[in-house]
Design a protein around this motif. Structure first.
Motif, PDB file in Angstrom:
ATOM      1  N   ASN A  78       0.808  -1.218   0.000  1.00 46.13           N
ATOM      2  CA  ASN A  78       0.000   0.000   0.000  1.00 46.13           C
ATOM      3  C   ASN A  78       0.844   1.273   0.000  1.00 46.13           C
ATOM      4  N   SER A  79       2.163   1.136   0.172  1.00 39.76           N
ATOM      5  CA  SER A  79       3.012   2.324   0.280  1.00 39.76           C
ATOM      6  C   SER A  79       3.004   3.146  -1.000  1.00 39.76           C
ATOM      7  N   ALA A  80       2.800   2.481  -2.154  1.00 39.48           N
ATOM      8  CA  ALA A  80       2.800   3.214  -3.418  1.00 39.48           C
ATOM      9  C   ALA A  80       1.604   4.149  -3.516  1.00 39.48           C
ATOM     10  N   SER A  81       0.519   3.840  -2.807  1.00 38.11           N
ATOM     11  CA  SER A  81      -0.677   4.667  -2.871  1.00 38.11           C
ATOM     12  C   SER A  81      -0.709   5.735  -1.789  1.00 38.11           C
ATOM     13  N   MET A  82       0.374   5.865  -1.010  1.00 36.15           N
ATOM     14  CA  MET A  82       0.430   6.855   0.060  1.00 36.15           C
ATOM     15  C   MET A  82       1.809   7.496   0.120  1.00 36.15           C
ATOM     16  N   GLN A 132      -7.852  13.901   2.527  1.00 37.80           N
ATOM     17  CA  GLN A 132      -6.868  13.054   1.847  1.00 37.80           C
ATOM     18  C   GLN A 132      -5.863  12.415   2.806  1.00 37.80           C
ATOM     19  N   MET A 133      -6.034  12.639   4.093  1.00 38.38           N
ATOM     20  CA  MET A 133      -5.142  12.022   5.075  1.00 38.38           C
ATOM     21  C   MET A 133      -5.325  10.508   5.069  1.00 38.38           C
ATOM     22  N   GLY A 201       0.219   9.713   6.159  1.00 36.61           N
ATOM     23  CA  GLY A 201       0.586  10.349   4.883  1.00 36.61           C
ATOM     24  C   GLY A 201      -0.658  10.804   4.142  1.00 36.61           C
ATOM     25  N   TYR A 202      -0.497  10.926   2.836  1.00 43.57           N
ATOM     26  CA  TYR A 202      -1.655  11.363   2.018  1.00 43.57           C
ATOM     27  C   TYR A 202      -1.571  10.752   0.633  1.00 43.57           C
TER      28      TYR A 202
END
Length: 202
Positions: A78-82, A132-133, A201-202
């Motif tokens: 999921n890191s790529a989307s945040m 968007q948080m 993140g966002y």
């Protein structure tokens, strides 16, 4: 041949007793010390020779790397989307009642309770608003208790932010609280401890 309490004496040859180290570690490698302890005719390892380097099995290395990938893939997926801004960390305990969910919720509260995040509401990040948080939660929970963890209750700790995922890995601790208090719902004297990392993140 004669005997004594500390060595066996043979004519022209004396071998030190094995009840004591004939050469201290500090002197290992000194040729002059070896020459005093052993005649040149006796075979012994060359003090200047080096032991073969220690090698770790390739199979072990591969297995360890595979385990690490398994443990982190929940976050990496999921890191790529945040876009990560910071990480909050906390520890939670359930000293009485043996409730692992309570310990996990306290760990998450501990992680977020000493932080304030005004940037999202104030528009400090250009083009990013409060809606968007994003959050990702990683919990270290004793393996034997993971099946009884209520993820939805853990999520309820966070007042805002979109939770992308909650990853549970082996961690935390089961220890003794030192006392069994039936009035507080104790089934035994176990204390449950959970570690939490909250990625923001966002």
């Amino acid at each position: 041949m004669s005997e004594c309490c500390c060595s066996i004496v043979i004519p022209n040859l004396q071998i030190p007793s094995f009840t004591k180290n004939p050469f201290p570690i500090a002197d290992f490698g000194r040729r002059n010390h070896f020459s005093r302890c052993f005649p040149a005719s006796l075979p012994f390892p060359n003090p200047s020779s080096k032991l073969p380097p220690f090698r770790v099995s390739r199979t072990i290395q591969a297995t360890s790397a595979h385990m690490e990938v398994e443990r982190t893939q929940g976050f990496e997926s999921n890191s790529a989307s945040m876009k990560l801004l910071f990480v909050e960390m906390g520890v939670g305990y359930d000293q009485h009642g043996q409730n692992i969910t309570a310990a996990a919720m306290r760990a998450c509260r501990d992680a977020i309770s000493s932080n304030s995040i005004p940037a999202f509401r104030r528009g400090s990040i250009p083009g990013v608003n409060f809606d968007q948080m994003k959050l990702q939660i990683k919990l270290g929970v004793p393996n034997s208790l993971q099946s009884s963890l209520d993820i939805e209750k853990v999520k309820s700790v966070f007042p805002y932010g979109k939770i992308l995922n909650v990853e549970v890995v082996d961690g935390g601790l089961i220890c003794s609280s030192g006392v069994h208090v039936e009035e507080m719902g104790d089934k035994n004297d176990d204390c449950y401890i959970v570690n939490a990392a909250v990625y923001v993140g966002y």
